[in-house]
Design an enzyme around this catalytic site. Structure first.
Site, short mmCIF file in Angstrom:
data_model
loop_
_atom_site.label_atom_id
_atom_site.label_comp_id
_atom_site.label_asym_id
_atom_site.label_seq_id
_atom_site.Cartn_x
_atom_site.Cartn_y
_atom_site.Cartn_z
N LYS A 186 1.20 -5.39 4.39
CA LYS A 186 2.77 -5.05 4.49
C LYS A 186 2.91 -4.00 3.26
O LYS A 186 2.96 -3.97 2.60
CB LYS A 186 3.40 -6.67 3.61
CG LYS A 186 4.44 -6.87 4.17
CD LYS A 186 5.53 -5.93 3.86
CE LYS A 186 5.95 -6.50 2.23
NZ LYS A 186 6.94 -5.44 1.93
N GLU A 261 -3.25 -4.60 -9.12
CA GLU A 261 -2.97 -3.18 -9.41
C GLU A 261 -1.85 -3.08 -9.76
O GLU A 261 -0.82 -3.32 -9.16
CB GLU A 261 -3.48 -2.71 -8.58
CG GLU A 261 -3.64 -1.01 -9.61
CD GLU A 261 -3.11 -0.12 -9.56
OE1 GLU A 261 -1.82 0.20 -10.36
OE2 GLU A 261 -2.51 0.62 -9.01
N CYS A 295 2.15 4.53 -11.90
CA CYS A 295 1.75 3.12 -12.25
C CYS A 295 0.88 3.83 -13.65
O CYS A 295 1.10 3.20 -14.57
CB CYS A 295 0.63 1.75 -11.96
SG CYS A 295 -0.44 2.35 -10.94
N GLU A 396 7.70 -0.26 -18.65
CA GLU A 396 7.56 0.51 -17.14
C GLU A 396 8.88 1.32 -17.18
O GLU A 396 9.03 0.05 -16.24
CB GLU A 396 6.78 0.35 -16.55
CG GLU A 396 6.46 0.99 -15.54
CD GLU A 396 5.14 0.46 -14.53
OE1 GLU A 396 3.85 0.87 -13.98
OE2 GLU A 396 5.48 -0.89 -14.01
#
Length: 493
Positions: A186, A261, A295, A396
């Site tokens: 997906k 992750e 990331c 983040e």
């Protein structure tokens, strides 16, 4: 297999998703748009899949896993992966244009990813024939032979983000093919087109029907049903920590295996003896590459106090000189953010940095002049005078924003660098070998780079500590994530 739709187009046409070897629409008939983030133009529509489509894809993957695919020998899976790598190489420019148009990645950077992606496919091909169990001496009574077998886990549900569609797709599908699993992938609704192109190439390479399925849809409507599905044996996910936590909860129904992750707020440490000519551009692009939408971005920049001001001045000059624009231009170094929503999010952090007392050194604004007016562009930004408690140093951002923080001692910087819920990556710049080893050992991160950054090798495990996730991608650890180990005991006396 006959490809029942034209080769990948980026002209506003409709694309279908790939289930069981066929190009199909969503059961609901609904569609969604994907737009070029550089100019807002609709480049395609795709099916908006839901629970029924996930059920259809999982059933196709299960039938393939139980069917002819289960009889493929390791050397046959190896040949298949090598054919896929050849097709990727032949169509690499097409893949790059797709990534650039769909999510904004500068095409020069996309082209530069060839060695990494092709290397992954060929590494998995090599590993396909290197998976084996072991014989074990035992102390049981009687004459018993015992050994272990490595067996594919089954149907894998893969959910990937929008910031690296090609690499993320290969990182999920490659090990599944090497180990004999099947996949329902997906992609993000923000960038679904390259995974659909990848499905075309895999069909052309001869991947059996149902082994690889690509289902387009939103996280709520398609991703969540995939994570919950009782017929899925494993979920692999790359994305935000909050979504990863939801996936863990959803996986409890059949206790499916999970690899995650997740997010990061990675520290980069510049010591007094660092080579500044090397450290400045590498530290800058540890964040500014892909407009900060990575990331592993080294967005917390710890600089030894003795060189802090000089380093920040050099960093600001470097940032100001970067060329910003549409990623399809080979000269572009910084492309757009993925969407207006992400643009608003980053602008919120820019305001928060100033409001909390950080000093804006360079950037800090949306760029909307001329050709940039219709896109989601933010100038590469450096804040100084940042404290560890500010939001820009804690959260983040997923944008081109660096927070510079001075430090005095190695013990101090290690403590501050580790004072985060994340632990995905870290960087160190020093010419002293002892310092390099000491910091690499003490930093709580899944990857530590010394005098470089973003170095990812198919043979080296990659993954996070703490709330950056668990499980590894790359290396033999990666293949083990897709395998069950079975113990066998045979009495022969």
């Amino acid at each position: 297999m006959t490809i029942a739709q034209p080769r990948h187009l980026l002209d506003g046409s409709h694309r279908r998703m790939f289930i069981g070897g066929a190009w199909v629409e969503a059961a609901s008939g609904q569609t969604m748009e994907t737009r070029n983030p550089a100019n807002g133009v609709v480049i395609a529509t795709v099916p908006r899949a839901g629970k029924k489509d996930i059920e259809r894809a999982v059933a196709a993957a299960r039938n393939a896993f139980d069917g002819p695919w289960s009889r493929f020998k390791p050397h046959e899976r190896q040949k298949l992966l090598l054919r896929i790598a050849e097709l990727f190489e032949r169509h690499w420019e097409e893949i790059c244009v797709s990534d650039t148009t769909d999510m904004g990645l500068p095409i020069a950077r996309a082209r530069g990813n060839a060695n990494r992606v092709l290397g992954m496919l060929r590494y998995y091909a090599g590993m396909a024939t290197a998976l084996h169990g072991q014989t074990i001496d035992n102390s049981l009574p009687g004459d018993i032979v015992s050994y272990t077998r490595k067996e594919p886990i089954g149907v894998v549900g893969a959910i990937i983000p929008w910031n690296a569609p090609t690499a993320a797709s290969v990182w999920k599908i490659g090990p599944a093919l090497a180990t004999g699993c099947t996949v329902v992938l997906k992609p993000s609704e923000e960038a679904p087109l390259t995974p659909l192109l990848i499905a075309e190439l895999m069909a052309e390479a001869g991947v059996p029907d149902g082994v690889v399925n690509i289902v387009t849809g939103t996280g709520t409507e398609a991703g969540a049903p995939l994570a919950e599905h009782m017929g899925v044996d494993k979920i692999v996910f790359t994305g935000s920590t909050a979504t990863g936590q939801s996936i863990v909860r959803a996986s409890a129904g059949n206790l499916k295996r999970v690899s995650l992750e997740l997010g990061g707020k990675s520290p980069v440490i510049v010591c007094t003896d660092a080579d500044l000519e090397r450290a400045v551009p590498v530290a800058a692009m540890s964040v500014f590459a892909n407009s900060g939408q990575i990331c592993i971005a080294g967005s917390r920049l710890f600089v030894a106090r003795q060189i802090h001001d000089e380093f920040v001045a050099r960093l600001a000059a470097y940032a100001a000189g970067l060329r910003i624009g549409n990623g399809i231009d080979p000269e572009t170094e910084i492309g757009p953010l993925i969407s207006p929503r992400q643009l608003q999010r980053v602008e919120g952090y820019l305001r928060a940095g100033s409001e909390e007392g950080a000093r804006l050194v360079v950037g800090g604004t949306r760029l909307s002049q001329g050709a940039l007016a219709a896109g989601n562009f933010v100038a590469p930004t450096v804040f100084a005078g940042v404290s560890d408690t500010m939001r820009i140093a804690r959260e983040e951002i997923f944008g081109p924003v660096i927070s510079a923080l001075p430090f005095d001692t190695l013990d101090e910087v290690v403590r501050r660098a580790n004072d985060t819920p994340y632990g995905l990556a870290a960087g160190v710049f020093t010419r002293d070998l002892a310092t390099a080893h000491q910091l690499s050992r003490r930093l709580q991160a899944g990857s530590v780079w010394v005098n470089t950054y973003h170095a990812i090798d198919p043979a080296v495990p990659f993954g996070g500590y703490k709330m950056s996730g668990y499980g590894r991608e790359g290396g033999t650890d990666h293949l083990d994530e897709y395998l069950n180990t079975k113990g066998v005991f045979i009495r022969i006396d």
